[in-house]
Write a protein that holds these residues in place. Structure first.
Motif, PDB file in Angstrom:
ATOM      1  N   LYS A  72     -17.587   9.948   2.734  1.00 34.27           N
ATOM      2  CA  LYS A  72     -18.238  11.234   2.947  1.00 34.27           C
ATOM      3  C   LYS A  72     -19.746  11.108   2.746  1.00 34.27           C
ATOM      4  CE  LYS A  72     -18.363  15.926   1.094  1.00 34.27           C
ATOM      5  NZ  LYS A  72     -17.839  16.840   0.046  1.00 34.27           N
ATOM      6  N   LEU A 117     -18.291  16.172   7.042  1.00 33.76           N
ATOM      7  CA  LEU A 117     -17.072  16.965   7.101  1.00 33.76           C
ATOM      8  C   LEU A 117     -17.352  18.384   7.584  1.00 33.76           C
ATOM      9  CD1 LEU A 117     -15.309  15.877   3.793  1.00 33.76           C
ATOM     10  CD2 LEU A 117     -15.106  14.879   6.069  1.00 33.76           C
ATOM     11  N   SER A 145     -18.818  18.490  12.852  1.00 34.59           N
ATOM     12  CA  SER A 145     -18.491  17.360  11.976  1.00 34.59           C
ATOM     13  C   SER A 145     -18.941  16.091  12.674  1.00 34.59           C
ATOM     14  CB  SER A 145     -16.986  17.311  11.672  1.00 34.59           C
ATOM     15  OG  SER A 145     -16.246  17.064  12.869  1.00 34.59           O
ATOM     16  N   TYR A 173     -10.235  13.628   4.963  1.00 36.80           N
ATOM     17  CA  TYR A 173     -10.296  15.065   5.253  1.00 36.80           C
ATOM     18  C   TYR A 173      -9.044  15.488   6.007  1.00 36.80           C
ATOM     19  CZ  TYR A 173     -11.719  19.478   7.418  1.00 36.80           C
ATOM     20  OH  TYR A 173     -11.778  20.776   7.849  1.00 36.80           O
TER      21      TYR A 173
END
Length: 327
Positions: A41, A141, A170, A236
């Motif tokens: 991330k 994300l 995203s 995710y």
């Protein structure tokens, strides 16, 4: 004339090659492999690990590359042992937590996504070198769950369900999946759209359409659960659901006065006369003795056509008589 030091080095190399060719006497660098996360991330730390077996040899250096550019080097015989080669602040190495086997990257941006490689070199006399690489993607994300649009709350059998599931902004675009009652829908229910790229934000959006005809097997206890899931690698997973009720035809309430036109045989007239005769005939056939009231009613029913004809005839005679008087 060659220098003595150069002769000695060449002798070492020849000896090392000879020893390495002998069975059971193989020494040097082996089993080089890397453990690099496939996705991280944005803003998180990333730990890159390089494993190797140096056996009886001595480590000379470990180098890390992003693409073809070296950004970190560890040389045990130097002081300090580490060196940083980044020309920008894109790759931020935490030197206090990096060494000969791993390197820690802090606050990773999406711009460093790509191939990372570890190169291990042994010292003399073998000077073995091995390099292994793997891909790492830094992910942006979505800020919200996938959005379901176009789906109504009630459907009847035979209706067409048509709706969209979207996951916005995203990097990369999320992988979308439709589910009916927790069972993944077949491909013929779906329409896949191209990924939408937002160039200014360097982000992407995904849309997946569902289209199918409602049948009886879609409903469980008059309910259908429609779900869309969005996934990006293994970091995710988010879902959104819609509960659909079966819309059945409504039954006429008992307290409502029915329309007389719906029941033509219930209109007063000859049908009542025939019904009365049928009931009396049925009672007689069953051996039931009709009451005096039933007999009187039967007589009246039988005489009613004759009485009606006589009344009409009397009206006709009265009309003729009045005509004569007027003349």
């Amino acid at each position: 004339m060659q220098k003595p030091a150069l002769k000695l080095r060449r002798l070492f190399l020849i000896t090392a090659v000879y020893l390495a060719s002998l069975p059971g006497l193989t020494v040097g660098l082996r089993n080089v492999n890397v453990r690099i996360p496939s996705a991280v991330k944005r803003g998180d730390n990333a730990l890159l690990i390089c494993n190797y077996d140096i056996e009886n040899d001595t480590l000379y250096t470990v180098k890390w590359y992003r693409g073809r550019r070296e950004f970190y080097r560890f040389t045990p015989k130097e002081n300090p042992a580490w060196k940083i080669f980044t020309k920008t602040n894109e790759i931020d190495v935490e030197t206090t937590q990096s060494n000969a086997s791993h390197v820690l990257l802090r606050n990773v941006p999406t711009s460093i996504s790509g191939k990372f490689a570890c190169e291990v070199s042994a010292d003399a006399p073998t000077f073995d070198t091995s390099i292994v690489a793997a891909d790492m993607e830094v992910v942006e994300l979505p800020t919200q769950r996938p959005i379901i649009t176009g789906i109504h709350s009630r459907y009847r059998l035979g209706d067409v369900v048509n709706g969209n599931c979207s996951s916005d902004y995203s990097k990369p675009a999320a992988n979308l999946t439709w589910w009916i009652n927790d069972i993944q829908v077949p491909p013929n229910y779906l329409r896949v759209y191209d990924v939408q790229r937002h160039l200014a934000e360097h982000l992407e959006s995904a849309v997946l359409e569902i289209n199918f005809v409602v049948t009886v097997h879609h409903f469980i206890k008059s309910r259908l659960k429609l779900k869309c899931s969005a996934r990006i690698h293994d970091i995710y997973v988010q879902e959104s659901e819609k509960l659909i009720e079966e819309d059945r035809p409504r039954i006429l309430a008992s307290g409502r006065s029915p329309d007389m036109n719906m029941y033509p045989f219930d209109q007063p007239g000859e049908a009542d006369e025939h019904n009365e005769l049928f009931l009396i005939h049925s009672n007689a056939a069953a051996g039931l003795r009709p009451s005096p009231f039933d007999w009187n009613r039967t007589v009246l029913i039988l005489l009613f056509p004759a009485i009606r004809i006589l009344g009409q005839w009397g009206n006709l005679l009265a009309g003729q008589r009045s005509d004569r008087m007027e003349r």
